[in-house]
Design an enzyme around this catalytic site. Structure first.
Site, PDB file in Angstrom:
ATOM      1  CE1 TYR A 163     -32.239 -74.534 -11.669  1.00 37.57           C
ATOM      2  CE2 TYR A 163     -33.798 -76.279 -12.161  1.00 37.57           C
ATOM      3  CZ  TYR A 163     -32.792 -75.765 -11.380  1.00 37.57           C
ATOM      4  OH  TYR A 163     -32.320 -76.480 -10.298  1.00 37.57           O
ATOM      5  CE  LYS A 214     -38.526 -81.176 -13.144  1.00 34.11           C
ATOM      6  NZ  LYS A 214     -37.953 -79.922 -13.589  1.00 34.11           N
ATOM      7  CG  ASP A 238     -33.435 -78.740 -20.027  1.00 34.13           C
ATOM      8  OD1 ASP A 238     -34.017 -79.842 -19.873  1.00 34.13           O
ATOM      9  OD2 ASP A 238     -32.941 -78.082 -19.082  1.00 34.13           O
TER      10      ASP A 238
HETATM   11  C1  LIG Z   1     -36.350 -79.590 -13.333  1.00 33.73           C
HETATM   12  C2  LIG Z   1     -35.514 -79.147 -14.461  1.00 33.73           C
HETATM   13  C3  LIG Z   1     -34.148 -79.448 -14.510  1.00 33.73           C
HETATM   14  C4  LIG Z   1     -33.420 -80.092 -13.372  1.00 33.73           C
HETATM   15  O1  LIG Z   1     -33.835 -81.402 -13.179  1.00 33.73           O
HETATM   16  P1  LIG Z   1     -33.495 -82.105 -11.749  1.00 33.73           P
HETATM   17  O2  LIG Z   1     -34.046 -83.484 -11.920  1.00 33.73           O
HETATM   18  O3  LIG Z   1     -34.205 -81.280 -10.727  1.00 33.73           O
HETATM   19  O4  LIG Z   1     -32.035 -82.075 -11.589  1.00 33.73           O
HETATM   20  C5  LIG Z   1     -33.440 -79.114 -15.656  1.00 33.73           C
HETATM   21  N1  LIG Z   1     -34.040 -78.517 -16.681  1.00 33.73           N
HETATM   22  C6  LIG Z   1     -35.357 -78.204 -16.669  1.00 33.73           C
HETATM   23  C7  LIG Z   1     -35.976 -77.555 -17.861  1.00 33.73           C
HETATM   24  C8  LIG Z   1     -36.139 -78.499 -15.549  1.00 33.73           C
HETATM   25  O5  LIG Z   1     -37.420 -78.158 -15.530  1.00 33.73           O
END
Ligand SMILES: *Cc1c(COP(=O)(O)O)cnc(C)c1O
Length: 446
Positions: free
Chosen positions: A142, A264, A235
């Site tokens: 994701y 985050k 990511d």
């Molecule tokens: C949460 C998440 C995203 C998206 O981040 P947002 O701040 O919600 O747009 C992208 N990549 C990973 C791995 C995530 O856990």
């Protein structure tokens, strides 16, 4: 459990917010509880019910809901200096220096406002830098609500959009492969390596039951991308400054990507995102290069102050050691509970991330199994049964998890993420007593 106030709020919300929420994962059935306030490791809802919180904002709240006094006062002092300027401020340099000092692959950063924006910008940067269009992503990975990665498909085949509103022609630039399958990636590169700008992956599939990499898998991605002149993008929006401490998951696993996305934890609970990497690639962003990237709120002083002060606090205190120990305690406690209640289920997660996956099969003899969560150890008797990719997680009992187990845990006073896919998080505010109480709740709910 009283829920009249949450119910009434949801009734109002349904009239003015699609599905009553601002992000779909929050729409638990039949209706979510509305949070009134956070309190350390707990949240209190609109009806006064108190839950041990393992959602932790879906990842940002490394220290829990109460910020340490010095963190809070720095945020307040920034707020009284005005929320943002549209001109550079020192805190941008300070947070960039902090991250570059601790994360080996990062020399420069571009700050943005969310994880989605970070991955969108990283993909554009990789395409601009390499002059190639295709990206490879993992099934079950994701990367936020963005066009290039909301794509599904057969391994190595032409992608199709996984959301309405994304043109098929966009999805065709994305190739999906199963996680932990070295050969699938090699085959894709052998077939069309000179068209591929990047492989984009989470080091741990944090949005797919926290499935970890098998030995050598991340190294193989590093080798294959390098051989073909493509970039490797990690990511680390979820794992950054949560797994592996200040060096992040790339340090823990000892693999150096070209680009890294963060969000985050580095915002301390405020909206933020970042792309990091060597100057050679990063300077392809405007104004130095020709890959356009911009944002009114980018480098927002309030978010960056919160992130910087939270990370400084973590660096100066025993936050990561404490969380790794507490995580091991929770995961090994869960392993013991499962031994009794559901020996076929699998415990996953690293450091402060954890999940119980309702896998359908397990070994008869479990002696010598991974003790504190799956480590993808080939010598573990569970190795052939523990999930390795999206298909394995999807084959577990996702309906039982969501419809029966989640509400049972809520009734036990434990707030888990909404489905079997999303990771759960410990914070510095969680205590051994919280862990004991949580293990009792799992015992009753399973
Ligand atoms: C949460 C998440 C995203 C998206 O981040 P947002 O701040 O919600 O747009 C992208 N990549 C990973 C791995 C995530 O856990």
């Amino acid at each position: 459990m009283h829920d009249a106030n949450s119910r009434e709020l949801y009734d109002r919300a349904l009239s003015v917010l699609p599905g009553g929420v601002n992000s779909p994962v929050r729409a638990v059935r039949p209706y979510p509880f509305f949070v009134e306030r956070g309190d350390g490791a707990h949240v209190v809802d609109a009806d006064g019910n108190k839950f041990i919180d393992y959602v932790m904002g879906y990842g940002p709240l490394l220290l829990g809901h109460d910020l340490p006094q010095e963190v809070e006062s720095r945020i307040q002092s920034q707020l009284s200096d005005g929320p943002m300027y549209g001109a550079p401020a020192e805190v941008e340099v300070e947070l960039a220096e902090f991250i570059a000092r601790h994360v080996q692959s990062v020399e420069m950063l571009r700050f943005v406002n969310s994880g989605t924006e970070a991955t969108t910008s990283a993909v554009r940067l990789a395409r601009g830098y390499t002059g190639r269009d295709k990206v490879v992503v993992m099934q079950g990975g994701y990367h936020g609500a963005q066009e290039s990665t909301l794509v599904e498909g057969k391994s190595g085949g032409t992608g199709t959009p996984s959301s309405a509103g994304i043109p098929q022609s966009f999805a065709e630039e994305t190739i999906t492969v199963p996680f932990n399958d070295e050969r699938a990636v090699r085959e894709v590169f052998e077939a069309r390596g000179d068209e591929i700008a990047a492989v984009l992956t989470e080091p741990i599939l944090g949005n797919c039951a926290s499935v970890g990499p098998v030995e050598e898998y991340l190294d193989s991605l590093r080798e294959t991308t390098e051989e073909h002149g493509a970039l490797l993008i990690f990511d680390e929006v979820m794992t950054g400054f949560r797994v592996g401490g200040l060096q992040c998951a790339q340090g823990k696993f000892g693999v150096t990507p070209d680009l890294t996305t963060f969000a985050k934890v580095i915002g301390g609970g405020f909206p933020v995102g970042a792309v990091g990497g060597p100057a050679e690639i990063m300077e392809s962003f405007t104004p130095t290069g020709d890959v356009f990237q911009a944002g009114t709120y980018s480098g927002h002083p309030l978010s960056l102050t919160a992130g910087l002060e939270m990370l400084r606090y973590a660096a100066e205190n025993d936050v990561y050691d404490y969380l790794a120990d507490l995580g091991d305690q929770l995961r090994s406690g869960l392993t013991d509970v499962l031994e009794d209640r559901a020996p076929e289920y699998t415990v996953t997660g690293y450091d402060s991330m954890f999940k119980v996956v309702f896998t359908r099969d397990g070994p008869r003899d479990r002696s010598g199994q991974c003790e504190a969560g799956c480590r993808q150890d080939p010598d573990c008797p569970r190795f052939d049964y523990c999930p390795k990719n999206k298909a394995d997680v999807a084959a577990a009992e996702t309906e039982r998890w969501e419809r029966l187990f989640w509400p049972a845990m809520r009734d036990e006073g434990v707030f888990l993420t909404a489905n079997q896919y999303e990771s759960q998080f410990l914070s510095y505010a969680h205590t051994e007593e919280d862990v004991e109480e949580t293990l009792e709740a799992y015992k009753s709910a399973l």
